[in-house]
Design a protein around this motif. Structure first.
Motif, PDB file in Angstrom:
ATOM      1  N   SER A 331       0.811  -1.223   0.000  1.00 46.21           N
ATOM      2  CA  SER A 331       0.000   0.000   0.000  1.00 46.21           C
ATOM      3  C   SER A 331       0.846   1.276   0.000  1.00 46.21           C
ATOM      4  O   SER A 331       0.312   2.378  -0.068  1.00 46.21           O
ATOM      5  N   ILE A 332       2.168   1.151   0.074  1.00 45.00           N
ATOM      6  CA  ILE A 332       3.063   2.317   0.065  1.00 45.00           C
ATOM      7  C   ILE A 332       3.467   2.606  -1.379  1.00 45.00           C
ATOM      8  O   ILE A 332       4.043   1.743  -2.051  1.00 45.00           O
ATOM      9  N   GLU A 333       3.181   3.784  -1.869  1.00 45.75           N
ATOM     10  CA  GLU A 333       3.424   4.132  -3.268  1.00 45.75           C
ATOM     11  C   GLU A 333       4.302   5.377  -3.376  1.00 45.75           C
ATOM     12  O   GLU A 333       4.093   6.256  -4.222  1.00 45.75           O
ATOM     13  N   THR A 334       5.293   5.463  -2.492  1.00 52.42           N
ATOM     14  CA  THR A 334       6.102   6.690  -2.419  1.00 52.42           C
ATOM     15  C   THR A 334       7.401   6.619  -3.205  1.00 52.42           C
ATOM     16  O   THR A 334       8.092   7.629  -3.328  1.00 52.42           O
ATOM     17  N   LEU A 335       7.781   5.441  -3.722  1.00 49.48           N
ATOM     18  CA  LEU A 335       8.947   5.371  -4.605  1.00 49.48           C
ATOM     19  C   LEU A 335       8.539   5.856  -5.986  1.00 49.48           C
ATOM     20  O   LEU A 335       7.648   5.270  -6.624  1.00 49.48           O
ATOM     21  N   VAL A 336       9.188   6.928  -6.473  1.00 48.00           N
ATOM     22  CA  VAL A 336       8.778   7.560  -7.731  1.00 48.00           C
ATOM     23  C   VAL A 336      10.009   7.796  -8.607  1.00 48.00           C
ATOM     24  O   VAL A 336      11.160   7.776  -8.123  1.00 48.00           O
ATOM     25  N   PRO A 337       9.829   8.022  -9.910  1.00 49.98           N
ATOM     26  CA  PRO A 337      10.981   8.262 -10.807  1.00 49.98           C
ATOM     27  C   PRO A 337      11.872   9.411 -10.364  1.00 49.98           C
ATOM     28  O   PRO A 337      13.081   9.404 -10.633  1.00 49.98           O
ATOM     29  N   ALA A 338      11.318  10.423  -9.676  1.00 45.39           N
ATOM     30  CA  ALA A 338      12.148  11.542  -9.221  1.00 45.39           C
ATOM     31  C   ALA A 338      13.213  11.080  -8.232  1.00 45.39           C
ATOM     32  O   ALA A 338      14.301  11.678  -8.147  1.00 45.39           O
ATOM     33  N   ASP A 339      12.919  10.042  -7.466  1.00 50.60           N
ATOM     34  CA  ASP A 339      13.929   9.494  -6.562  1.00 50.60           C
ATOM     35  C   ASP A 339      15.121   8.955  -7.353  1.00 50.60           C
ATOM     36  O   ASP A 339      16.280   9.088  -6.935  1.00 50.60           O
ATOM     37  N   VAL A 340      14.844   8.352  -8.498  1.00 50.32           N
ATOM     38  CA  VAL A 340      15.915   7.810  -9.341  1.00 50.32           C
ATOM     39  C   VAL A 340      16.803   8.940  -9.852  1.00 50.32           C
ATOM     40  O   VAL A 340      18.037   8.846  -9.852  1.00 50.32           O
ATOM     41  N   THR A 341      16.178  10.020 -10.283  1.00 49.36           N
ATOM     42  CA  THR A 341      16.940  11.173 -10.782  1.00 49.36           C
ATOM     43  C   THR A 341      17.859  11.716  -9.700  1.00 49.36           C
ATOM     44  O   THR A 341      19.039  12.031  -9.949  1.00 49.36           O
ATOM     45  N   ALA A 342      17.343  11.807  -8.470  1.00 52.25           N
ATOM     46  CA  ALA A 342      18.158  12.323  -7.365  1.00 52.25           C
ATOM     47  C   ALA A 342      19.305  11.377  -7.025  1.00 52.25           C
ATOM     48  O   ALA A 342      20.432  11.823  -6.751  1.00 52.25           O
ATOM     49  N   LEU A 343      19.056  10.106  -7.072  1.00 49.44           N
ATOM     50  CA  LEU A 343      20.109   9.131  -6.764  1.00 49.44           C
ATOM     51  C   LEU A 343      21.212   9.150  -7.812  1.00 49.44           C
ATOM     52  O   LEU A 343      22.397   8.973  -7.494  1.00 49.44           O
ATOM     53  N   ASN A 344      20.856   9.375  -9.061  1.00 52.06           N
ATOM     54  CA  ASN A 344      21.867   9.416 -10.123  1.00 52.06           C
ATOM     55  C   ASN A 344      22.831  10.585  -9.965  1.00 52.06           C
ATOM     56  O   ASN A 344      23.920  10.587 -10.550  1.00 52.06           O
ATOM     57  N   GLN A 345      22.433  11.579  -9.166  1.00 53.21           N
ATOM     58  CA  GLN A 345      23.292  12.745  -8.961  1.00 53.21           C
ATOM     59  C   GLN A 345      24.292  12.553  -7.826  1.00 53.21           C
ATOM     60  O   GLN A 345      25.166  13.396  -7.624  1.00 53.21           O
ATOM     61  N   LEU A 346      24.149  11.465  -7.052  1.00 58.97           N
ATOM     62  CA  LEU A 346      25.108  11.209  -5.975  1.00 58.97           C
ATOM     63  C   LEU A 346      26.461  10.829  -6.546  1.00 58.97           C
ATOM     64  O   LEU A 346      26.551  10.063  -7.516  1.00 58.97           O
ATOM     65  N   TYR A 347      27.527  11.339  -5.922  1.00 60.38           N
ATOM     66  CA  TYR A 347      28.893  11.059  -6.400  1.00 60.38           C
ATOM     67  C   TYR A 347      29.200   9.564  -6.316  1.00 60.38           C
ATOM     68  O   TYR A 347      29.897   9.008  -7.178  1.00 60.38           O
ATOM     69  N   TYR A 348      28.711   8.908  -5.282  1.00 58.01           N
ATOM     70  CA  TYR A 348      29.063   7.510  -5.043  1.00 58.01           C
ATOM     71  C   TYR A 348      28.324   6.538  -5.965  1.00 58.01           C
ATOM     72  O   TYR A 348      28.642   5.358  -6.017  1.00 58.01           O
ATOM     73  N   VAL A 349      27.314   7.055  -6.685  1.00 57.32           N
ATOM     74  CA  VAL A 349      26.463   6.183  -7.487  1.00 57.32           C
ATOM     75  C   VAL A 349      26.924   6.192  -8.934  1.00 57.32           C
ATOM     76  O   VAL A 349      27.102   7.257  -9.539  1.00 57.32           O
ATOM     77  N   ASP A 350      27.124   5.003  -9.471  1.00 57.99           N
ATOM     78  CA  ASP A 350      27.487   4.877 -10.880  1.00 57.99           C
ATOM     79  C   ASP A 350      26.253   5.069 -11.753  1.00 57.99           C
ATOM     80  O   ASP A 350      26.295   5.781 -12.751  1.00 57.99           O
ATOM     81  N   SER A 351      25.172   4.414 -11.375  1.00 63.24           N
ATOM     82  CA  SER A 351      23.924   4.543 -12.125  1.00 63.24           C
ATOM     83  C   SER A 351      22.779   4.022 -11.277  1.00 63.24           C
ATOM     84  O   SER A 351      22.976   3.206 -10.377  1.00 63.24           O
ATOM     85  N   ALA A 352      21.565   4.497 -11.581  1.00 62.60           N
ATOM     86  CA  ALA A 352      20.369   4.054 -10.865  1.00 62.60           C
ATOM     87  C   ALA A 352      19.230   3.900 -11.860  1.00 62.60           C
ATOM     88  O   ALA A 352      19.170   4.613 -12.868  1.00 62.60           O
TER      89      ALA A 352
END
Length: 652
Positions: A331-352
């Motif tokens: 019933s939790i629907e809070t994971l959204v594509p905008a979270d992916v965009t924000a994660l891709n901007q982290l220095y430690y992340v290669d890709s999301a």
């Protein structure tokens, strides 16, 4: 007028033989006062033994009233009748009915165990009674080591253990020689002189002549009830009656019964060694399987993890909910594509990449397959390290316009198209949506990463808008940059998601596919272990039930004796349940030892497989073995408890 101790009014007892009804007693009216010595005399089949059994609450009347000290016995339940037999009556049988595997003192103590008398008190009482009857030098002798007269004196001591206000003696001298018979009668006369009510059942007029009142029975009716003049003796000393234990002593009784049950169980094990070992074999095999296979599995898992530990985790998966198994996650629907965009901007992340997925039907011409439909971004293949055998992956442009394109895995290609068809450019149906195949993933020959599920990938936007109708994400997969600590990256990912969501409505899983596969293999091994153990334990449990049913048949008379001296149904049930549990627990202990020895042998001869016995397997193995005894011993125990005391005593 003084109330009679025993009062029978209109007592009738009938038995059914085939389609005929036989009247053993016909309208018996009888009163017996406290302190009387009464002889019930009659020929064989006259009904005198049936009358005695009703007097002793071993049998019941078909009609009429029977009162003890004014208490009506007709409506008493099994427990109340057992208490009457235990507290009021002492039985002396023609065939003694001593338990053959117990000593003289232990036989005498049995009524006190059911009465809840503490061990020191009942030990002293048993020694005193046996000494007064001239058996102080035979306390530890078993019945087979005693003469007939000595066995009958043990039986008398047992009858007096709880006081024996009413002594019921059924042909007490019938199986004895003349000298022993006179000695037993002397003891009974002394008991009468000491204040006991003594009821003799006999066919011998010479024995009946010792009573002060003689009741003659014939064909189930009282022919005469007359007084008899005789000389009386006096038993030296008072016959002390042990005080009745309070209700709180039921725990003591239970503990005494448990100890007795365990003692009897060990006697049975030793007496039938081969039968016991064969019965325990299924239990031993089952527990050995639990211990040895768990040891091998633990060693194999450690061996594999040691070899792959250098690989580590290079992906982090983010899911809705608080943890695995959270029932609110759907019933939790809070994971959204905008979270992916924000994660891709982290220095430690290669890709999301976002991930949505469902199991759906694939169709190509007349071929239908079930496959996992994954809606992902173009970076998914980089995140998971998936390489293509042919074609290309979809692009950002394909995603923006919700292009109907699909990448299929190696297995799906061969299931849908076979070897002679080029899949690129072919159109397949995903549900009802036609999609063009633009790429084929290469075969994954990695043992740790391969799986049996057919997978196809479409742009997330296509999956969300055209196939699933779902805008929120099932999960987000993040690939960690090379050289970065997975734990550090996980912490940063968690902080970013908390800032965006404001609450902890997600959780992370920092395990790569290799580690997940190893855990899956471990679970499969545990399942195999459980199946082997269950089969073996069921076989062993059936063997236990069989041997306990045989034991009930072999010990039917013993059950009758125990009921006659005060055992309740619950006491008999626990007696046999504890014996079954002792049998299976012994098998469990043997299985644990054998399993441990096998693990030692493996560790010795295969050093590369350091098998170790986990504590859970030992605890679980022993607990399950004992539970098997409890489960499969219940039916035999209940069968034993339901036996009629009279039928059990007459069993040959």
């Amino acid at each position: 007028m003084t109330q009679p101790l025993l009062q029978l009014t209109g007592i009738t007892r009938s038995f059914t033989a085939g389609d005929r009804e036989f009247l053993a007693l016909k309208d018996i009216n009888l009163t017996i006062n406290a302190g009387e010595m009464v002889a019930i005399i009659g020929a064989s089949g006259s009904g005198k033994s049936t009358l005695m059994n009703i007097l002793g609450c071993l049998d019941y009347a078909t009609a009429g009233s029977y009162k003890i000290n004014g208490q009506e016995t007709r409506d008493l339940d099994d427990q109340a009748l057992a208490e009457l037999r235990r507290d009021y009556f002492g039985f002396i049988f023609q065939r003694y009915h001593l338990l053959p595997h117990l000593s003289a003192m232990h036989n005498v103590e049995m009524p006190a165990i059911y009465a809840g008398i503490p061990a020191p008190q009942r030990h002293a009482r048993a020694r005193e009674l046996l000494a007064r009857l001239g058996l102080d030098g035979h306390l530890t002798h078993r019945p087979s080591q005693l003469s007939g007269g000595q066995q009958q004196r043990v039986s008398i001591a047992r009858a007096l253990m709880n006081g024996g206000e009413v002594i019921l003696a059924d042909e007490p001298t019938g199986a004895l020689d003349t000298a022993s018979g006179k000695e037993v009668m002397r003891i009974l006369l002394e008991l009468h002189a000491a204040g006991h009510t003594v009821i003799l059942v006999t066919h011998d007029p010479k024995v009946a002549a010792n009573a002060e009142r003689i009741i003659e029975v014939s064909d189930g009716e009282i022919l005469s009830d007359r007084l008899n003049q005789r000389d009386t003796g006096q038993m030296p000393g008072e016959d002390d009656v042990p005080p009745k234990p309070p209700a709180t002593r039921r725990l003591v009784a239970s503990l005494g019964l448990f100890k007795e049950a365990f003692n009897m169980a060990w006697v049975a094990l030793i007496s039938h060694r081969m039968r016991t070992l064969l019965t325990m074999l299924g239990i031993v095999i089952g527990i050995t399987s639990v211990v040895s296979i768990s040891a091998i599995g633990e060693g194999a898992k450690n061996y594999v993890l040691k070899d792959i530990s250098a690989i580590g985790s290079n992906t982090i998966d983010i899911y809705s909910g608080t943890s695995f198994g959270d029932k609110r996650a759907a019933s939790i629907e809070t994971l959204v594509p905008a979270d992916v965009t924000a994660l891709n901007q982290l220095y430690y992340v290669d890709s999301a990449t976002p991930v949505v997925g469902r199991s759906m039907l694939l169709r190509y011409r007349n071929i239908d397959l079930d496959a996992q439909i994954n809606g992902v971004s173009d970076q998914y293949f980089q995140v998971r390290g998936i390489k293509l055998e042919a074609g290309i992956t979809f692009s950002e442009s394909d995603a923006r316009r919700q292009a109907q394109v699909v990448v299929i895995d190696y297995n799906t290609r061969h299931r849908l198209f076979g070897e002679g068809v080029d899949p690129l450019g072919q159109v397949i149906l995903i549900g009802n949506l036609p999609c063009t195949v633009i790429g084929v993933a290469a075969e994954n020959k990695n043992l740790f990463a391969s799986g049996k599920t057919l997978n196809v990938w479409v742009p997330y936007e296509t999956a969300a808008g055209r196939i699933l109708g779902q805008r929120f994400l099932d999960s987000i997969s993040v690939r960690i940059k090379d050289g970065q600590s997975s734990k550090v990256v996980e912490n940063h990912v968690t902080q970013l998601m908390l800032q965006r969501h404001g609450i902890k409505d997600f959780y992370t899983n920092n395990l790569d596919s290799v580690m997940q596969t190893v855990q899956k293999t471990s679970r499969s091994l545990a399942l195999l272990l459980s199946l082997i153990a269950v089969i073996s334990l069921v076989v062993g449990g059936i063997g236990v039930m069989n041997i306990m049913l045989v034991s009930v048949t072999e010990r039917t008379r013993e059950i009758g004796v125990r009921k006659a001296i005060g055992a309740r149904r619950s006491d008999i049930i626990w007696q046999f349940l504890l014996e079954a549990m002792t049998l299976t627990a012994s098998g469990g202990l043997i299985g644990i030892v054998v399993g441990w020895l096998l693990s030692v042998a493996i560790r010795t001869f295969v050093p590369s497989l350091p098998s170790t016995v986990p504590l859970w397997s030992v605890v679980a193995g022993f607990s399950v073995a004992t539970s098997v005894g409890l489960f499969f011993g219940l039916w035999p125990a209940m069968k034993a408890a339901r036996l009629d005391p009279i039928a059990a005593l007459r069993h040959e």
